[in-house]
Design an enzyme around this catalytic site. Structure first.
Site, PDB file in Angstrom:
ATOM      1  N   ASP A  25      54.785  96.593 -24.081  1.00  0.00           N
ATOM      2  CA  ASP A  25      54.572  95.153 -24.240  1.00  0.00           C
ATOM      3  C   ASP A  25      53.145  94.704 -23.924  1.00  0.00           C
ATOM      4  O   ASP A  25      52.428  95.348 -23.154  1.00  0.00           O
ATOM      5  CB  ASP A  25      55.502  94.391 -23.287  1.00  0.00           C
ATOM      6  CG  ASP A  25      56.911  94.273 -23.812  1.00  0.00           C
ATOM      7  OD1 ASP A  25      57.277  95.015 -24.733  1.00  0.00           O
ATOM      8  OD2 ASP A  25      57.669  93.429 -23.275  1.00  0.00           O
ATOM      9  N   HIS A  78      56.128  89.511 -30.086  1.00  0.00           N
ATOM     10  CA  HIS A  78      56.211  89.151 -28.665  1.00  0.00           C
ATOM     11  C   HIS A  78      55.570  87.790 -28.405  1.00  0.00           C
ATOM     12  O   HIS A  78      55.160  87.504 -27.285  1.00  0.00           O
ATOM     13  CB  HIS A  78      55.541  90.243 -27.834  1.00  0.00           C
ATOM     14  CG  HIS A  78      55.934  90.284 -26.384  1.00  0.00           C
ATOM     15  ND1 HIS A  78      57.188  89.940 -25.936  1.00  0.00           N
ATOM     16  CD2 HIS A  78      55.221  90.632 -25.274  1.00  0.00           C
ATOM     17  CE1 HIS A  78      57.236  90.082 -24.625  1.00  0.00           C
ATOM     18  NE2 HIS A  78      56.060  90.489 -24.189  1.00  0.00           N
ATOM     19  N   HIS A 174      53.860  98.446 -20.081  1.00  0.00           N
ATOM     20  CA  HIS A 174      52.879  97.504 -20.631  1.00  0.00           C
ATOM     21  C   HIS A 174      51.547  98.192 -20.903  1.00  0.00           C
ATOM     22  O   HIS A 174      51.075  98.983 -20.085  1.00  0.00           O
ATOM     23  CB  HIS A 174      52.655  96.344 -19.652  1.00  0.00           C
ATOM     24  CG  HIS A 174      53.863  95.486 -19.440  1.00  0.00           C
ATOM     25  ND1 HIS A 174      54.902  95.856 -18.608  1.00  0.00           N
ATOM     26  CD2 HIS A 174      54.209  94.278 -19.967  1.00  0.00           C
ATOM     27  CE1 HIS A 174      55.837  94.919 -18.629  1.00  0.00           C
ATOM     28  NE2 HIS A 174      55.443  93.952 -19.439  1.00  0.00           N
TER      29      HIS A 174
END
Length: 210
Positions: A25, A78, A174
């Site tokens: 992410d 996202h 991430h």
């Protein structure tokens, strides 16, 4: 992805046994995404990259997005920013999702580029799952996190990732917005460990029987 879309965020990995679906992410990040892509390519591992519009529009972001797709990874919308969308109404959510799809597709030079997944920033879903399904995206669960926004010690993150990586499930790390070198080191280290133990790294998939 051919399974019917559902508003229940998807948390499973494709395949049976020692399988895991890596999801990444908050990028792409010119600082850390290249090293992660290098490592995944060397290991033949595909992942889902949940990308942020602001990151794509930052210097180097569009080129990284093109590389992500060219190297066989899968995209997840996202949002355009890191805003918490949990209290937004459906019209605001829809506008942001559509704008981020535009940013992604403009960067790729492909108005029909596939973006099969949606993941809510901060895991704050609100009505976003329903709108994502309406727009043809499967919500992707925020599960099995390693809290790499709190600390970047690679030893600590490796230990957390070993605990978070559960057979048959999605795991979340991430690569952005910046300062994720510890995450990258931990991810590649644990991938090597787990593959030596017989694990396979697949993509998210619907599962009807557990």
């Amino acid at each position: 992805m051919t399974a019917p879309l559902t508003t229940e965020p998807l948390a499973f990995a494709e395949g049976e046994g020692l399988v895991c679906a890596l999801t990444v992410d908050d990028g792409p990040s010119a600082e850390d995404t290249p090293a992660l892509l290098d490592g995944l390519a060397a290991r033949g591992v595909r992942a889902v990259f949940a990308v942020i519009g602001e990151q794509i529009q930052a210097p180097g972001g569009a080129a990284l997005l093109r590389r992500i797709v060219a190297e066989g990874h899968v995209l997840c919308n996202h949002s355009t920013s890191f805003a918490d969308m949990g209290a937004w109404d459906a019209d605001a959510v829809r506008a942001d999702m559509r704008r981020n799809l535009e940013i992604i597709r403009e960067a790729l030079g492909d108005p029909h580029a596939d973006v099969p997944y949606w993941r809510a920033p901060n895991g704050s879903w609100g009505v976003t799952a329903q709108v994502a399904v309406e727009l043809g995206m499967q919500p992707l669960a925020v599960v099995n996190v390693i809290f790499d926004w709190e600390d970047q010690d690679p030893e600590l993150l490796s230990a957390r990732l070993r605990d978070a990586m559960r057979p048959g499930e999605v795991v979340l790390v991430h690569d952005g917005p910046e300062g994720r070198a510890g995450t990258v080191e931990a991810v590649l280290r644990v991938i090597d460990e787990r593959r030596a133990e017989g694990w396979r790294f697949t993509l998210p998939a619907a599962r009807t029987v557990r």
